[in-house]
Design a protein around this motif. Structure first.
Motif, PDB file in Angstrom:
ATOM      1  N   THR A 163       0.853  -1.211  -0.105  1.00  0.00           N
ATOM      2  CA  THR A 163       0.067  -0.068   0.217  1.00  0.00           C
ATOM      3  C   THR A 163       0.956   1.163   0.165  1.00  0.00           C
ATOM      4  O   THR A 163       0.219   2.276  -0.272  1.00  0.00           O
ATOM      5  N   ASN A 164       1.970   1.262   0.426  1.00  0.00           N
ATOM      6  CA  ASN A 164       2.938   2.146   0.533  1.00  0.00           C
ATOM      7  C   ASN A 164       2.769   3.180   1.744  1.00  0.00           C
ATOM      8  O   ASN A 164       3.290   4.190   1.782  1.00  0.00           O
ATOM      9  N   GLU A 165       1.911   2.551   2.521  1.00  0.00           N
ATOM     10  CA  GLU A 165       1.604   3.349   3.672  1.00  0.00           C
ATOM     11  C   GLU A 165       3.035   3.310   4.594  1.00  0.00           C
ATOM     12  O   GLU A 165       3.640   2.212   4.622  1.00  0.00           O
ATOM     13  N   VAL A 166       3.534   4.313   5.265  1.00  0.00           N
ATOM     14  CA  VAL A 166       4.531   4.654   5.907  1.00  0.00           C
ATOM     15  C   VAL A 166       4.124   4.271   7.443  1.00  0.00           C
ATOM     16  O   VAL A 166       3.154   4.469   8.144  1.00  0.00           O
ATOM     17  N   LEU A 167       5.156   2.854   7.894  1.00  0.00           N
ATOM     18  CA  LEU A 167       4.593   2.324   9.094  1.00  0.00           C
ATOM     19  C   LEU A 167       5.226   2.854  10.169  1.00  0.00           C
ATOM     20  O   LEU A 167       4.753   3.063  11.375  1.00  0.00           O
ATOM     21  N   MET A 168       6.388   3.504  10.075  1.00  0.00           N
ATOM     22  CA  MET A 168       7.364   3.849  10.965  1.00  0.00           C
ATOM     23  C   MET A 168       8.656   4.341  10.617  1.00  0.00           C
ATOM     24  O   MET A 168       9.061   4.275   9.538  1.00  0.00           O
ATOM     25  N   VAL A 169       9.211   4.991  11.427  1.00  0.00           N
ATOM     26  CA  VAL A 169      10.561   5.335  11.098  1.00  0.00           C
ATOM     27  C   VAL A 169      11.742   5.057  12.466  1.00  0.00           C
ATOM     28  O   VAL A 169      11.068   5.253  13.529  1.00  0.00           O
ATOM     29  N   ALA A 170      12.845   4.406  12.191  1.00  0.00           N
ATOM     30  CA  ALA A 170      13.299   4.352  13.348  1.00  0.00           C
ATOM     31  C   ALA A 170      15.131   4.407  12.930  1.00  0.00           C
ATOM     32  O   ALA A 170      15.384   4.862  11.892  1.00  0.00           O
ATOM     33  N   PHE A 171      15.904   3.915  13.866  1.00  0.00           N
ATOM     34  CA  PHE A 171      17.285   4.168  13.661  1.00  0.00           C
ATOM     35  C   PHE A 171      17.979   2.925  13.305  1.00  0.00           C
ATOM     36  O   PHE A 171      17.717   1.762  14.117  1.00  0.00           O
ATOM     37  N   MET A 172      19.297   2.795  12.581  1.00  0.00           N
ATOM     38  CA  MET A 172      19.730   1.676  12.565  1.00  0.00           C
ATOM     39  C   MET A 172      21.358   1.915  12.648  1.00  0.00           C
ATOM     40  O   MET A 172      21.707   3.006  12.312  1.00  0.00           O
ATOM     41  N   ASN A 173      22.132   1.166  13.230  1.00  0.00           N
ATOM     42  CA  ASN A 173      23.556   1.168  13.321  1.00  0.00           C
ATOM     43  C   ASN A 173      24.177   0.076  12.338  1.00  0.00           C
ATOM     44  O   ASN A 173      23.266  -0.515  11.600  1.00  0.00           O
ATOM     45  N   LYS A 174      25.230   0.349  12.233  1.00  0.00           N
ATOM     46  CA  LYS A 174      25.976  -0.816  11.127  1.00  0.00           C
ATOM     47  C   LYS A 174      25.146  -2.097  11.355  1.00  0.00           C
ATOM     48  O   LYS A 174      25.151  -2.948  10.575  1.00  0.00           O
ATOM     49  N   GLU A 175      25.522  -2.510  12.508  1.00  0.00           N
ATOM     50  CA  GLU A 175      25.206  -4.114  12.902  1.00  0.00           C
ATOM     51  C   GLU A 175      23.866  -4.295  12.620  1.00  0.00           C
ATOM     52  O   GLU A 175      23.443  -5.353  12.117  1.00  0.00           O
ATOM     53  N   SER A 176      22.741  -3.630  13.193  1.00  0.00           N
ATOM     54  CA  SER A 176      21.369  -3.591  12.788  1.00  0.00           C
ATOM     55  C   SER A 176      21.166  -3.733  11.205  1.00  0.00           C
ATOM     56  O   SER A 176      20.319  -4.541  11.002  1.00  0.00           O
ATOM     57  N   PHE A 177      21.712  -2.774  10.441  1.00  0.00           N
ATOM     58  CA  PHE A 177      21.579  -2.923   9.050  1.00  0.00           C
ATOM     59  C   PHE A 177      22.208  -4.459   8.425  1.00  0.00           C
ATOM     60  O   PHE A 177      21.398  -4.772   7.733  1.00  0.00           O
ATOM     61  N   GLU A 178      23.294  -4.692   8.991  1.00  0.00           N
ATOM     62  CA  GLU A 178      23.606  -5.982   8.437  1.00  0.00           C
ATOM     63  C   GLU A 178      23.005  -7.127   8.889  1.00  0.00           C
ATOM     64  O   GLU A 178      22.729  -8.017   7.989  1.00  0.00           O
TER      65      GLU A 178
END
Lengths: 149, 149
Positions: free
Chosen positions: B22-37
């Motif tokens: 639907t393209n609805e934005v659900l949330m925004v949060a933060f990532m560090n390198k580890e969580s991105f990986e």
């Protein structure tokens, strides 16, 4: 009046910007309290530029301002979502509609959008406009120098 | 392999999460390198929790994980956009599909979505499940204590 929580992250909250018609995410940037209040007042996206360390009215250079249609507030009061009309149909300084114009797959980036404008041309033209204005101002200044007020 | 820029903001980048259908934005949060990986490896949204100061596999408590369908990278390599399938159809711990369930208008917030679940029920039930598991583990432990290995 709602009070957002600007205390968590050095005075900044993330602001997600979405096209109000297509729901495409155009960009994410940061706001401090002042830029949030400017956004409310001007009804145009205003962010805080971390690189330039100042308020940043989106589109102030390119003319591609974002007219804010709706504002939504995150559950913890520490983020906002703006639904906007993107003037010029390009939010990204690289000339794309969205800043998220590259998909990451298997460690590689692929451009998935078409450029709306050529940034070199646009920003060079703008620089030229800026130079013209500066020249004009200088001329007006020279002209006025001898004028008694 | 793309290298994102985790240096600007104390090792963190904003990650916008959007419903892939639907393209609805659900949330925004933060990532560090580890969580991105971790996100890349698990193909499930993994963030960095600033309040708990640790990796946060989204849905680890509620079961409402986010299955990552596509990842897009911001123009300055300092933000990401995830298109996900939201398990349980609710991203927000308040029980709404999106964390942006309130619209701001004239300084007042209005809830514009319906609750998908009652957070008190869900998290209490989960706590009960946790207690049951703990009880079970304790029983198994007691049972095994006398067993020679």
């Amino acid at each position: 009046m709602v009070e957002l929580d600007f205390n968590k992250f050095g005075g900044l909250i993330p602001a997600v910007v979405q096209d109000y018609k297509t729901n495409e995410v155009l960009m994410v940037a940061f706001m401090n309290k002042e830029s949030f209040e400017e956004t409310l007042e001007l009804k145009k996206s205003c962010f805080y530029s971390r690189s330039r360390n100042k308020l940043w009215l989106k589109g102030e250079t390119s003319g591609n301002v974002q007219i804010v249609k709706e504002i939504f507030v995150g559950c913890e009061l520490d983020s906002v979502l703006l639904k906007v009309e993107q003037v010029g149909n390009a939010a990204c300084h690289e000339g794309y509609k969205s800043c998220f114009f590259r998909r990451l797959s298997n460690g590689e980036l692929t451009i998935i959008s078409k450029r709306v404008f050529n940034p070199k041309q646009v920003y060079n033209n703008l620089n030229q406009v800026g130079k013209n204005i500066a020249t004009l101002e200088a001329k007006v200044y020279e002209k006025n120098k001898g004028v008694k007020k």
